[in-house]
Design an enzyme around this catalytic site. Structure first.
Site, mmCIF file in Angstrom:
data_model
loop_
_atom_site.group_PDB
_atom_site.id
_atom_site.type_symbol
_atom_site.label_atom_id
_atom_site.label_comp_id
_atom_site.label_asym_id
_atom_site.label_seq_id
_atom_site.Cartn_x
_atom_site.Cartn_y
_atom_site.Cartn_z
ATOM 1 N N HIS A 43 -1.958 -3.244 1.003
ATOM 2 C CA HIS A 43 -1.208 -4.990 1.209
ATOM 3 C C HIS A 43 0.024 -4.844 0.160
ATOM 4 C CE1 HIS A 43 -5.403 -6.635 1.845
ATOM 5 N NE2 HIS A 43 -5.500 -5.513 1.777
ATOM 6 N N HIS B 117 -4.775 1.073 5.362
ATOM 7 C CA HIS B 117 -3.968 -0.100 4.888
ATOM 8 C C HIS B 117 -3.257 -0.105 3.239
ATOM 9 C CE1 HIS B 117 -7.994 -2.126 4.044
ATOM 10 N NE2 HIS B 117 -6.898 -3.063 3.976
HETATM 11 P P1 5GP Z 1 -8.937 -4.411 2.482
HETATM 12 O O1 5GP Z 1 -10.080 -5.857 2.484
HETATM 13 O O2 5GP Z 1 -9.627 -3.787 4.075
HETATM 14 O O3 5GP Z 1 -8.205 -4.503 2.014
HETATM 15 O O4 5GP Z 1 -8.084 -5.555 3.727
HETATM 16 C C1 5GP Z 1 -8.282 -6.015 5.311
HETATM 17 C C2 5GP Z 1 -6.753 -7.205 5.065
HETATM 18 O O5 5GP Z 1 -6.836 -7.115 6.536
HETATM 19 C C3 5GP Z 1 -7.513 -8.697 4.430
HETATM 20 O O6 5GP Z 1 -6.513 -9.739 4.085
HETATM 21 C C4 5GP Z 1 -7.452 -9.215 6.324
HETATM 22 O O7 5GP Z 1 -6.817 -10.639 5.897
HETATM 23 C C5 5GP Z 1 -6.832 -8.386 6.935
HETATM 24 N N1 5GP Z 1 -6.941 -8.658 8.317
HETATM 25 C C6 5GP Z 1 -8.445 -8.870 8.960
HETATM 26 N N2 5GP Z 1 -8.626 -8.906 9.937
HETATM 27 C C7 5GP Z 1 -7.554 -8.952 10.953
HETATM 28 C C8 5GP Z 1 -6.458 -9.536 11.794
HETATM 29 O O8 5GP Z 1 -6.910 -9.042 13.044
HETATM 30 N N3 5GP Z 1 -5.351 -9.344 11.549
HETATM 31 C C9 5GP Z 1 -3.699 -9.369 10.779
HETATM 32 N N4 5GP Z 1 -2.921 -9.605 10.690
HETATM 33 N N5 5GP Z 1 -4.881 -9.036 9.593
HETATM 34 C C10 5GP Z 1 -6.132 -9.132 9.340
#
Ligand code: 5GP
Ligand code: ZN
Length: 133
Positions: A101, A99
């Site tokens: 951001h 993903h």
């Molecule tokens: P990472 O730390 O992997 O770069 O980011 C993961 C992101 O996924 C975090 O910003 C977190 O808030 C988001 N996230 C985790 N679970 C969910 C979910 O069930 N729904 C949504 N919309 N975002 C999620």
């Protein structure tokens, strides 16, 4: 992929606030409540991160990131974006489905959208010799 939260969001099994969708990608609101307008863009197919993502899926994600970013700046009152990605746990990845951001930005919005680094420990040329391709 079974038990992957973003696969379930991508397939519609788990609901999300959908910003944009096409055949290969989905953009939806991040639930973090950490900054206004925090959006995630994912491929619908499962890849852990940039390291295993196939070129076609990566291109589709990039196209959607651009589409959403243009929408934010042309139609939603924002002036720019920060794009963030963590690939692998060592880099801070918490959800193991690729993903990007998108953090929408305005001048003087008070958001600190850049990581705080502690300062380089190695000489730039030493690292350059290690990483040059
Ligand atoms: P990472 O730390 O992997 O770069 O980011 C993961 C992101 O996924 C975090 O910003 C977190 O808030 C988001 N996230 C985790 N679970 C969910 C979910 O069930 N729904 C949504 N919309 N975002 C999620
Ligand atoms: Zn997945």
């Amino acid at each position: 992929m079974k038990d992957c939260i973003f696969c379930k969001i991508g397939s519609g099994e788990i609901p999300c606030l959908k910003v944009f969708e096409d055949e290969m990608t989905l953009a939806f609101m991040d639930i973090a409540k950490d900054v206004d307008g925090h959006i995630l863009v994912i491929p619908k197919a499962h890849y852990k991160n940039i390291l295993d993502c196939e070129p076609d899926a990566l291109s589709a994600v990039a196209a959607t990131v651009k589409k959403v970013s243009l929408h934010l700046t042309e139609n939603c009152g924002y002036e720019g974006v920060n794009l963030l990605n963590a690939s692998e746990e060592c880099a801070g990845q918490s959800v193991p489905h690729f993903h990007i951001h998108i953090i929408p930005r305005k001048s003087k919005d008070g958001i600190d959208g850049w990581p705080h680094f502690d300062g380089a420990k190695e000489d730039i040329r030493t690292v350059f010799e290690k990483v040059r391709m």
